[in-house]
Design a protein around this motif. Structure first.
Motif, PDB file in Angstrom:
ATOM      1  N   THR A 193       0.830  -1.207   0.000  1.00  0.00           N
ATOM      2  CA  THR A 193       0.000   0.000   0.000  1.00  0.00           C
ATOM      3  C   THR A 193       0.862   1.254   0.000  1.00  0.00           C
ATOM      4  OG1 THR A 193      -1.689  -1.216   1.242  1.00  0.00           O
ATOM      5  CG2 THR A 193      -1.904   1.167   1.166  1.00  0.00           C
ATOM      6  N   ILE A 194       2.005   1.201   0.689  1.00  0.00           N
ATOM      7  CA  ILE A 194       2.933   2.328   0.673  1.00  0.00           C
ATOM      8  C   ILE A 194       3.405   2.598  -0.760  1.00  0.00           C
ATOM      9  CG2 ILE A 194       5.246   3.076   1.354  1.00  0.00           C
ATOM     10  CD1 ILE A 194       4.754   1.623   4.022  1.00  0.00           C
ATOM     11  N   ALA A 195       3.732   1.531  -1.472  1.00  0.00           N
ATOM     12  CA  ALA A 195       4.183   1.689  -2.859  1.00  0.00           C
ATOM     13  C   ALA A 195       3.087   2.317  -3.714  1.00  0.00           C
ATOM     14  CB  ALA A 195       4.599   0.344  -3.431  1.00  0.00           C
ATOM     15  N   ARG A 196       1.841   1.895  -3.512  1.00  0.00           N
ATOM     16  CA  ARG A 196       0.739   2.480  -4.279  1.00  0.00           C
ATOM     17  C   ARG A 196       0.520   3.947  -3.894  1.00  0.00           C
ATOM     18  NH1 ARG A 196      -1.524  -2.760  -3.306  1.00  0.00           N
ATOM     19  NH2 ARG A 196      -2.745  -1.957  -1.540  1.00  0.00           N
ATOM     20  N   THR A 197       0.704   4.259  -2.617  1.00  0.00           N
ATOM     21  CA  THR A 197       0.560   5.640  -2.163  1.00  0.00           C
ATOM     22  C   THR A 197       1.601   6.543  -2.821  1.00  0.00           C
ATOM     23  OG1 THR A 197      -0.323   4.922  -0.021  1.00  0.00           O
ATOM     24  CG2 THR A 197       0.587   7.145  -0.134  1.00  0.00           C
ATOM     25  N   ILE A 198       2.805   6.046  -2.936  1.00  0.00           N
ATOM     26  CA  ILE A 198       3.860   6.834  -3.578  1.00  0.00           C
ATOM     27  C   ILE A 198       3.556   7.059  -5.051  1.00  0.00           C
ATOM     28  CG2 ILE A 198       6.289   6.770  -4.287  1.00  0.00           C
ATOM     29  CD1 ILE A 198       6.955   5.624  -1.568  1.00  0.00           C
ATOM     30  N   GLU A 199       2.960   6.072  -5.700  1.00  0.00           N
ATOM     31  CA  GLU A 199       2.573   6.257  -7.103  1.00  0.00           C
ATOM     32  C   GLU A 199       1.553   7.384  -7.232  1.00  0.00           C
ATOM     33  OE1 GLU A 199       3.896   4.871  -9.851  1.00  0.00           O
ATOM     34  OE2 GLU A 199       5.353   4.044  -8.419  1.00  0.00           O
ATOM     35  N   LYS A 200       0.634   7.477  -6.275  1.00  0.00           N
ATOM     36  CA  LYS A 200      -0.338   8.576  -6.281  1.00  0.00           C
ATOM     37  C   LYS A 200       0.348   9.910  -6.005  1.00  0.00           C
ATOM     38  CE  LYS A 200      -4.228   5.694  -4.763  1.00  0.00           C
ATOM     39  NZ  LYS A 200      -5.228   5.453  -3.676  1.00  0.00           N
ATOM     40  N   LEU A 201       1.323   9.895  -5.100  1.00  0.00           N
ATOM     41  CA  LEU A 201       2.047  11.123  -4.786  1.00  0.00           C
ATOM     42  C   LEU A 201       2.828  11.623  -5.997  1.00  0.00           C
ATOM     43  CD1 LEU A 201       3.349  10.289  -1.198  1.00  0.00           C
ATOM     44  CD2 LEU A 201       1.682  12.061  -1.808  1.00  0.00           C
ATOM     45  N   LYS A 202       3.289  10.711  -6.821  1.00  0.00           N
ATOM     46  CA  LYS A 202       4.003  11.108  -8.037  1.00  0.00           C
ATOM     47  C   LYS A 202       3.092  11.900  -8.969  1.00  0.00           C
ATOM     48  CE  LYS A 202       7.323   7.267  -8.182  1.00  0.00           C
ATOM     49  NZ  LYS A 202       7.751   6.059  -8.932  1.00  0.00           N
ATOM     50  N   LEU A 203       1.812  11.538  -8.977  1.00  0.00           N
ATOM     51  CA  LEU A 203       0.857  12.264  -9.813  1.00  0.00           C
ATOM     52  C   LEU A 203       0.565  13.644  -9.240  1.00  0.00           C
ATOM     53  CD1 LEU A 203      -1.671   9.361 -10.580  1.00  0.00           C
ATOM     54  CD2 LEU A 203       0.165  10.217 -12.048  1.00  0.00           C
ATOM     55  N   SER A 209      11.070  13.614  -7.497  1.00  0.00           N
ATOM     56  CA  SER A 209      11.580  12.274  -7.793  1.00  0.00           C
ATOM     57  C   SER A 209      11.569  11.463  -6.495  1.00  0.00           C
ATOM     58  CB  SER A 209      13.007  12.360  -8.352  1.00  0.00           C
ATOM     59  OG  SER A 209      13.566  11.062  -8.499  1.00  0.00           O
ATOM     60  N   PHE A 210      10.764  10.408  -6.474  1.00  0.00           N
ATOM     61  CA  PHE A 210      10.631   9.564  -5.282  1.00  0.00           C
ATOM     62  C   PHE A 210      11.473   8.302  -5.422  1.00  0.00           C
ATOM     63  CE2 PHE A 210       6.696  12.009  -5.155  1.00  0.00           C
ATOM     64  CZ  PHE A 210       6.577  12.322  -3.810  1.00  0.00           C
ATOM     65  N   GLN A 211      12.083   7.912  -4.326  1.00  0.00           N
ATOM     66  CA  GLN A 211      12.797   6.635  -4.245  1.00  0.00           C
ATOM     67  C   GLN A 211      12.269   5.877  -3.036  1.00  0.00           C
ATOM     68  OE1 GLN A 211      16.809   8.338  -4.037  1.00  0.00           O
ATOM     69  NE2 GLN A 211      17.252   7.465  -6.041  1.00  0.00           N
ATOM     70  N   LEU A 212      11.864   4.647  -3.236  1.00  0.00           N
ATOM     71  CA  LEU A 212      11.332   3.823  -2.156  1.00  0.00           C
ATOM     72  C   LEU A 212      12.297   2.680  -1.861  1.00  0.00           C
ATOM     73  CD1 LEU A 212       9.069   3.007  -0.196  1.00  0.00           C
ATOM     74  CD2 LEU A 212       8.009   1.738  -2.090  1.00  0.00           C
ATOM     75  N   SER A 213      12.820   2.668  -0.648  1.00  0.00           N
ATOM     76  CA  SER A 213      13.737   1.594  -0.244  1.00  0.00           C
ATOM     77  C   SER A 213      12.953   0.333   0.097  1.00  0.00           C
ATOM     78  CB  SER A 213      14.560   2.037   0.963  1.00  0.00           C
ATOM     79  OG  SER A 213      15.317   3.180   0.667  1.00  0.00           O
ATOM     80  N   LYS A 214      13.649  -0.774   0.182  1.00  0.00           N
ATOM     81  CA  LYS A 214      13.030  -2.044   0.539  1.00  0.00           C
ATOM     82  C   LYS A 214      12.969  -2.183   2.062  1.00  0.00           C
ATOM     83  CE  LYS A 214      14.581  -4.535  -3.595  1.00  0.00           C
ATOM     84  NZ  LYS A 214      15.357  -5.703  -4.096  1.00  0.00           N
ATOM     85  N   PRO A 215      12.051  -3.028   2.565  1.00  0.00           N
ATOM     86  CA  PRO A 215      12.059  -3.326   4.003  1.00  0.00           C
ATOM     87  C   PRO A 215      13.382  -3.968   4.415  1.00  0.00           C
ATOM     88  CG  PRO A 215      10.031  -4.093   2.968  1.00  0.00           C
ATOM     89  CD  PRO A 215      10.960  -3.704   1.858  1.00  0.00           C
TER      90      PRO A 215
END
Length: 232
Positions: A193-203, A209-215
């Protein structure tokens, strides 16, 4: 969790047996057992899982069972739920086997270094350390301390400040490259869900420029921290 348990089991087998007062393993030449249990979403309550595992381990010659909570924050589960479940298991097992509840994983100071490593991998104008949060306000002190030492911005999934609000504030401050470090042990529904939230934030913030690290995952570094906690 199964991968982590398997790696811990391999590490245990590579070590010589300890004396009977050891917190890790006795001198009995038994099969070293490492297993997993869940507080939620399991077919049995946690105390029943502990009882079953303890009895099976005792049948193989084990005299001491270590329980290490794989939690990163000292929330309700760590401070109340798990100790209660362990006490229930002890009441049933009696003196058949010694049960030690070890410190939760997030209490190890080495976790700060793992977060710092993420900063070296992804350079950014600002980094958000995103943790789950807790109903216990004191549980977030650890996150705030790590963020303060490493110069990070803190956000929580289950309580304010949220990821969205912190991104908005950073954007207003001129940040255009933001790294999000999820302070979670394993991938799962929340990290998806965090990954999907970041995709929305990109819009909403197309110039960022967003970078999402791994757990954190079942890494060699995590295994060393678990090993250290087991030996305390």
């Amino acid at each position: 969790m199964q991968q982590l348990a398997g790696k811990i089991s391999q590490k245990l087998r590579s070590y010589p047996a300890r004396d009977t007062n050891s917190s890790v393993v006795s001198t009995l030449k038994h099969e070293l057992s490492v297993g997993t249990a869940s507080l939620e979403f399991a077919s049995q309550p946690l105390h029943s899982q502990i009882i079953d595992f303890a009895r099976n381990a005792a049948s193989k010659g084990c005299s001491c069972l270590q329980i290490l909570p794989l939690f990163l924050l000292p929330g309700i589960h760590v401070m109340e739920d798990i100790p209660t479940e362990v006490s229930q298991a002890k009441a049933v097992l009696g003196e058949d086997i010694v049960i030690n509840l070890q410190p939760y994983l997030g209490s190890h100071p080495g976790l700060e270094g793992l977060v710092a490593n993420q900063l070296c991998i992804n350079r950014a104008d600002a980094t958000i350390l995103l943790a789950h949060g807790s109903r216990r306000q004191s549980a977030t002190i650890l996150i705030e301390q790590i963020s303060a030492k490493l110069g990070l911005v803190t956000a929580y999934w289950a309580s304010p400040p949220s990821l969205e609000s912190q991104v908005t504030d950073l954007f207003s401050m001129g940040c255009r490259k933001i790294n999000v470090v999820p302070y979670f042990l394993f991938a799962g529904g929340i990290t998806d869900t965090i990954a999907r939230t970041i995709e929305k934030l990109k819009l909403n913030f197309p110039t960022i420029s967003f970078q999402l690290s791994k757990p954190l995952g079942a890494s060699a570094e995590i295994i060393e921290l678990i090993w250290d906690l087991m030996e305390r």
